[in-house]
Motif scaffolding. Sequence first.
Motif, PDB file in Angstrom:
ATOM      1  N   ARG A 165     -33.199  -9.622   4.390  1.00 14.32           N
ATOM      2  CA  ARG A 165     -32.402  -9.375   3.352  1.00 14.32           C
ATOM      3  C   ARG A 165     -31.768  -8.108   3.674  1.00 14.32           C
ATOM      4  NH1 ARG A 165     -36.802  -9.977  -1.290  1.00 14.32           N
ATOM      5  NH2 ARG A 165     -37.752  -8.432  -0.028  1.00 14.32           N
ATOM      6  N   PHE A 166     -30.296  -7.919   3.225  1.00 17.01           N
ATOM      7  CA  PHE A 166     -29.416  -6.728   3.767  1.00 17.01           C
ATOM      8  C   PHE A 166     -29.453  -5.872   2.248  1.00 17.01           C
ATOM      9  CE2 PHE A 166     -28.002 -10.810   5.860  1.00 17.01           C
ATOM     10  CZ  PHE A 166     -28.163 -10.250   7.251  1.00 17.01           C
ATOM     11  N   VAL A 167     -29.776  -4.687   2.552  1.00 15.61           N
ATOM     12  CA  VAL A 167     -29.879  -3.712   1.847  1.00 15.61           C
ATOM     13  C   VAL A 167     -28.599  -2.704   2.021  1.00 15.61           C
ATOM     14  CG1 VAL A 167     -31.078  -1.866   0.603  1.00 15.61           C
ATOM     15  CG2 VAL A 167     -32.174  -3.888   1.629  1.00 15.61           C
ATOM     16  N   ILE A 168     -27.678  -2.212   1.068  1.00 13.79           N
ATOM     17  CA  ILE A 168     -26.617  -1.379   1.479  1.00 13.79           C
ATOM     18  C   ILE A 168     -26.935  -0.257   0.347  1.00 13.79           C
ATOM     19  CG2 ILE A 168     -25.161  -3.365   2.120  1.00 13.79           C
ATOM     20  CD1 ILE A 168     -23.811  -2.870  -0.715  1.00 13.79           C
ATOM     21  N   ALA A 169     -26.103   0.907   0.541  1.00 12.65           N
ATOM     22  CA  ALA A 169     -26.176   2.098   0.132  1.00 12.65           C
ATOM     23  C   ALA A 169     -24.705   2.728   0.073  1.00 12.65           C
ATOM     24  CB  ALA A 169     -27.122   2.982   0.148  1.00 12.65           C
ATOM     25  N   GLY A 170     -24.405   3.211  -1.215  1.00 13.41           N
ATOM     26  CA  GLY A 170     -23.042   3.817  -1.125  1.00 13.41           C
ATOM     27  C   GLY A 170     -22.613   4.315  -2.569  1.00 13.41           C
ATOM     28  N   GLU A 171     -21.392   4.087  -3.042  1.00 12.85           N
ATOM     29  CA  GLU A 171     -21.213   4.438  -4.611  1.00 12.85           C
ATOM     30  C   GLU A 171     -20.466   3.145  -5.317  1.00 12.85           C
ATOM     31  OE1 GLU A 171     -19.010   7.043  -2.276  1.00 12.85           O
ATOM     32  OE2 GLU A 171     -20.918   6.927  -1.467  1.00 12.85           O
ATOM     33  N   LYS A 172     -20.750   3.177  -6.552  1.00 14.40           N
ATOM     34  CA  LYS A 172     -20.060   2.228  -7.210  1.00 14.40           C
ATOM     35  C   LYS A 172     -19.157   2.873  -8.350  1.00 14.40           C
ATOM     36  CE  LYS A 172     -20.916  -1.779 -10.292  1.00 14.40           C
ATOM     37  NZ  LYS A 172     -20.307  -2.868  -9.380  1.00 14.40           N
ATOM     38  N   SER A 173     -17.991   2.491  -8.352  1.00 15.18           N
ATOM     39  CA  SER A 173     -16.841   3.245  -9.270  1.00 15.18           C
ATOM     40  C   SER A 173     -16.721   2.467 -10.567  1.00 15.18           C
ATOM     41  CB  SER A 173     -15.804   3.001  -8.800  1.00 15.18           C
ATOM     42  OG  SER A 173     -14.523   3.360  -9.571  1.00 15.18           O
ATOM     43  N   ILE A 174     -17.585   3.411 -11.497  1.00 12.17           N
ATOM     44  CA  ILE A 174     -17.657   2.963 -13.016  1.00 12.17           C
ATOM     45  C   ILE A 174     -16.973   3.845 -13.797  1.00 12.17           C
ATOM     46  CG2 ILE A 174     -19.352   2.530 -14.721  1.00 12.17           C
ATOM     47  CD1 ILE A 174     -21.453   2.186 -12.741  1.00 12.17           C
ATOM     48  N   ASP A 175     -15.626   3.317 -14.417  1.00 15.60           N
ATOM     49  CA  ASP A 175     -14.978   4.407 -15.256  1.00 15.60           C
ATOM     50  C   ASP A 175     -14.438   5.347 -14.461  1.00 15.60           C
ATOM     51  OD1 ASP A 175     -15.210   2.501 -17.628  1.00 15.60           O
ATOM     52  OD2 ASP A 175     -17.049   3.575 -18.170  1.00 15.60           O
TER      53      ASP A 175
END
Length: 479
Positions: free
Chosen positions: A190-200
Amino acid sequence: MSFSRLSHMGALVLLASLSTNPARAADGLPDPTFGTGGAAYITPDDVEARELRPYAALALPDGKILVAGERNKFIPSSPFDPHMRGMLARFDADGTPDASFGNIPGIPGVLVLPDLVPLTGAGMQVIEAMVRLDDGSIVVAGTAQAFGPLRGFLVKLDAEGAMDTTFGTDGIQLVPEVYVHALAVDSQGRFVIAGEKSIDTVAHSYVARFDPNGAPDMTFGTDGGVVIDWDGAGESRGGYLATLGLTDGDGILVGGGYEVYGAGMGSDYAIARLDSTGAFDTAFAGTGWRVFHRPDDSGQIIDAIDRLLPTAGGGAVFVGHYQLDDGQGNTSIETVLGGIGADGSMDANFGSGGDGFQPVAIAPGSFTRYATGFVRQADGNLVASISYVGPESSFLAFRFTPDGTLDTSFGDAGIASVDMAPGGVFSDPSALTLDAQGRAIVAGMAERTAPLYELAVLRLTHDDPQADRIFANGFDGTR
């Protein structure tokens, strides 16, 4: 992410005095068996490419070197707009661009991905991370943005760069409203990613997992992802993740920075440990996460983890940055290493100060320093590449022992600094890996002749301390 310029005052020359003692290979010098004096380049043609910049690097089992990042081209009708596409490039083991790889006539060794988000106008499509699977296939991850909706992406390619259409949709899995900076593959494929999610409009630290076919893993977190709000204050504070590593049992360590002082007011170091379901592992710091700064970091609010490596039991070592004020109104961004125990507390045995931190004095006169790579050699020694802005320009790497002591047997008293654009404009390292012999491979960009930004790769020597010194030419170690 910051990209910088420039060098350590004891810079190593590129083409001369590389190894004066043939009976023993030194560590951290340009490898004369690679390229020209340790350096190899791919030069853009200024038609299909003006800039080739890597952000990820892998040493392949056959000795070849694969890098991934972005290609930018100059279009006269829109000269100030980005025209970036995901790019991979491959070198033979001796540093020659691999002419059997790629799809750009006139630039051997370079493969440019198609538009991953067609009809959106996204002008910046950049690969930041890459993994190789056991069958030789490659998965890359990054972000598409600018003049179009924000999309993270994963792309699967075969060993020669052809899209694997069984993955995602025609080889592509898009991740809406997400920046992707880091990628790993776990024991289940399985592939795991990390970063940021833009919410509002606020960027929140984000981790997600995808099954081996590229579909979101709905058993992980909520709908396949985990938003980390760190202190749970419910305020519009931004956070980001720059790095990740996997622990036993497919647990996940992530690190970056969090605006603990308020939106736009700087950040502290942030690290979290999740279990294989995406829940916080409360054996780590009692909550599963920590936001912290150095004990002597009073009033300094630009701290973040750039890269981390897991240690036994679920701890970590990291390299990051912090703000330093000289007391005269001048500030700079400096480099620091840190050690964290499996329980989430600072490892008092790491570094020289008894607090788990080890500041690194590098690149005098520079005012920003950010780690772009962090690897562990077979003997546990830690090598980091550093991008920085200062009065000179070079690829910079340093090596520390596992307990956080500068290893003076590497390079020039622990630091390797190589001008990859001698007589030119600048050079800047942006990726790091190790080959099967434990040699550090630093990749980045060099402007030897304006306006072309070449893809540049440096290989450093590695002396195996267990080998016969008379015949050693540097081998040992795995990534």
